[in-house]
Design an enzyme around this catalytic site. Structure first.
Site, short mmCIF file in Angstrom:
data_model
loop_
_atom_site.label_atom_id
_atom_site.label_comp_id
_atom_site.label_asym_id
_atom_site.label_seq_id
_atom_site.Cartn_x
_atom_site.Cartn_y
_atom_site.Cartn_z
N ARG A 1 0.87 -1.19 0.00
CA ARG A 1 0.00 0.00 0.00
C ARG A 1 0.90 1.22 0.00
O ARG A 1 1.78 1.35 0.86
CB ARG A 1 -0.90 0.04 1.23
CG ARG A 1 -1.53 1.43 1.44
CD ARG A 1 -2.58 1.50 2.51
NE ARG A 1 -3.80 0.85 2.08
CZ ARG A 1 -4.97 1.01 2.70
NH1 ARG A 1 -5.07 1.80 3.75
NH2 ARG A 1 -6.05 0.39 2.25
N HIS B 1 -7.53 0.87 -6.13
CA HIS B 1 -7.72 0.09 -4.89
C HIS B 1 -8.48 -1.20 -5.24
O HIS B 1 -9.63 -1.39 -4.84
CB HIS B 1 -8.49 0.94 -3.87
CG HIS B 1 -8.46 0.40 -2.47
ND1 HIS B 1 -7.66 -0.66 -2.08
CD2 HIS B 1 -9.14 0.77 -1.35
CE1 HIS B 1 -7.85 -0.89 -0.80
NE2 HIS B 1 -8.75 -0.04 -0.33
N GLN C 1 -10.44 -3.70 -2.81
CA GLN C 1 -11.68 -3.13 -2.27
C GLN C 1 -12.87 -3.44 -3.19
O GLN C 1 -13.98 -3.74 -2.73
CB GLN C 1 -11.52 -1.62 -2.09
CG GLN C 1 -12.76 -0.91 -1.57
CD GLN C 1 -13.09 -1.23 -0.12
OE1 GLN C 1 -12.21 -1.15 0.74
NE2 GLN C 1 -14.33 -1.59 0.18
N ASP D 1 -17.05 7.97 -0.97
CA ASP D 1 -15.74 7.79 -0.33
C ASP D 1 -15.36 9.14 0.28
O ASP D 1 -16.02 10.16 0.03
CB ASP D 1 -14.71 7.35 -1.39
CG ASP D 1 -13.32 7.08 -0.83
OD1 ASP D 1 -13.20 6.89 0.40
OD2 ASP D 1 -12.35 7.06 -1.61
N CYS E 1 -16.23 2.47 1.26
CA CYS E 1 -15.09 1.60 1.54
C CYS E 1 -14.61 1.73 2.99
O CYS E 1 -13.95 0.84 3.49
CB CYS E 1 -13.95 1.91 0.57
SG CYS E 1 -13.48 3.64 0.55
N ARG F 1 -13.89 -7.66 2.89
CA ARG F 1 -12.48 -7.43 2.55
C ARG F 1 -11.66 -8.68 2.85
O ARG F 1 -10.78 -9.06 2.10
CB ARG F 1 -11.90 -6.25 3.35
CG ARG F 1 -12.50 -4.89 3.11
CD ARG F 1 -12.36 -4.39 1.70
NE ARG F 1 -11.00 -4.47 1.18
CZ ARG F 1 -10.00 -3.65 1.51
NH1 ARG F 1 -10.21 -2.63 2.33
NH2 ARG F 1 -8.80 -3.79 0.99
N1 NVA Z 1 -9.75 7.26 -1.32
C1 NVA Z 1 -9.39 6.77 -0.01
C2 NVA Z 1 -9.67 5.32 0.13
C3 NVA Z 1 -9.41 4.75 1.50
C4 NVA Z 1 -9.69 3.29 1.60
C5 NVA Z 1 -7.93 7.08 0.25
O1 NVA Z 1 -7.11 6.82 -0.64
O2 NVA Z 1 -7.61 7.59 1.32
N1 CP Z 2 -11.15 0.50 2.94
C1 CP Z 2 -9.86 0.43 3.31
O1 CP Z 2 -8.95 0.17 2.52
O2 CP Z 2 -9.66 0.68 4.62
P1 CP Z 2 -8.25 0.79 5.36
O3 CP Z 2 -7.63 2.10 4.94
O4 CP Z 2 -8.58 0.76 6.83
O5 CP Z 2 -7.40 -0.37 4.95
#
Ligand code: NVA
Ligand code: CP
Length: 339
Positions: free
Chosen positions: A106, A133, A136, A229, A270, A322
């Site tokens: 990540r 992502h 997800q 989101d 998400c 998930r």
């Molecule tokens: N768009 C958000 C998704 C988090 C799961 C981010 O990248 O922070």
């Molecule tokens: N939805 C998601 O990816 O959550 P986290 O940032 O907690 O992993």
């Protein structure tokens, strides 16, 4: 279906049949887990989780999924490795690939996960980049399938920052799986044109449709799924909150918007979500902007507390999924086909 040795970096690399296979495998693994049936098919293997950004769901899903499959897990957090500081991504990939049987990443740059995938020699899974992502989307689509019994033909409205990792990935997933995807956002937050065109090409083969609109009433009318989101994603500077709230406060998912979609619509997110006064950042932002933008006054940003706590909301089923879907990705790419 044999996905052994494949990377899972973007859904663009997968056919609808392969995505369906992963969703079916996740449903099987979920059923087995609920029945207390062990599935330690990857005993003796080890994986490493590389996180440049924070996480609750993704990290825990990989850890629990791996442990359920009988594997060992190492977690390297945002400050826990040499990568990017004293060591290149390419070297990191070649080191970790000799010790581990799979690597989750990540981070910020999508090119980093591509580089890892290109040099590790073991499956690499994208746990979120600034661009995509994909794990997800598997959880989201499993949840949609569980609710409606199908994906094809589902009217899926994504409202908010439509050019972030979630907007991009949901559009790709919808194109692949034959959903009617509508991005509802001010024009400046629509996904990149080249990606939209690419998805429209895919949609020609699958019966999907891709629509972009800034009209929140038309864009959410009779939708099966309302999805949103956060307005500001991880890695974006704090000072974009000001412009983003201005652009998106009118696109907040509230009860009126859910009524516009209809009683059978479900609400998805998400997570994490800003929907009340009990998060530090939410309250700080609300206090800074509540005079100018009264909708955010209680720390409710992209969705109201009433909607997320309503019977139409499936966000916690989605979060649980998930784990089942990530487990399916690991098993399919590391193990052999599951009969
Ligand atoms: N768009 C958000 C998704 C988090 C799961 C981010 O990248 O922070
Ligand atoms: N939805 C998601 O990816 O959550 P986290 O940032 O907690 O992993």
């Amino acid at each position: 279906m044999d996905l052994k040795g494949r990377n899972f970096v973007t859904l663009l690399d997968f056919t609808p049949e392969e995505i369906d296979y992963l969703l079916d495998l996740a449903a099987t693994l979920k059923k087995e887990k609920k029945e207390g049936k062990a599935h330690r098919h990857l005993e003796g293997k080890n994986i490493v989780l590389l996180f440049q950004k924070d996480s609750t769901r993704t990290r825990c899903a990989f850890e629990v999924g791996a442990l359920d499959l009988g594997m060992g897990v190492t977690y390297l957090g945002p400050s826990g490795s040499q990568m990017g500081k004293k060591e290149s991504v390419k070297d990191t990939a070649r080191v970790l690939g000799r010790m581990y049987d799979g690597i989750e990443f990540r981070g910020y740059l999508h090119t980093d996960v591509e580089q890892l995938a290109g040099h590790a020699g073991v499956p690499v899974w994208n746990g979120l980049t600034d661009m995509y992502h994909p794990t997800q989307i598997l959880a989201d689509f499993l949840t949609v399938k569980e609710t409606f019994g199908k994906l094809k033909g589902i009217k899926f409205s994504y409202i908010g920052d439509a050019r972030n990792n979630m907007g991009n990935s949901l559009m790709i997933g919808s194109a692949k799986m034959g959903l009617h995807f509508t991005a509802v956002a001010p024009r400046e937050l629509w996904p990149e044109e080249s990606l939209v065109e690419h998805c429209k090409e895919i949609a020609k083969e699958t019966g999907a449709t891709i629509t972009l609109t800034d009209d929140k009433i038309k864009g959410t009318k009779n939708a099966d799924v309302i999805y949103t989101d956060v307005w500001v994603s991880m890695g974006e500077p704090k000072d974009v909150w000001h412009s983003r709230i201005k652009q998106l406060s009118d696109y907040q998912v509230d009860t009126a918007l859910m009524h516009n979609a209809g009683d059978k619509a479900i609400f998805m997110h998400c997570l994490p979500a800003f929907h009340g006064s009990d998060t530090e950042i939410g309250m700080q932002i609300a206090n800074d902007f509540k005079e100018e933008h009264p909708r955010v006054k209680n720390g409710e940003m992209e969705v109201t507390d009433e909607v997320i706590e309503s019977p139409q909301s499936v966000v916690f089923e989605e979060a649980e999924n998930r784990m089942h879907t990530i487990k399916a990705v690991m098993l399919a790419t590391m193990g052999k086909a599951y009969e």
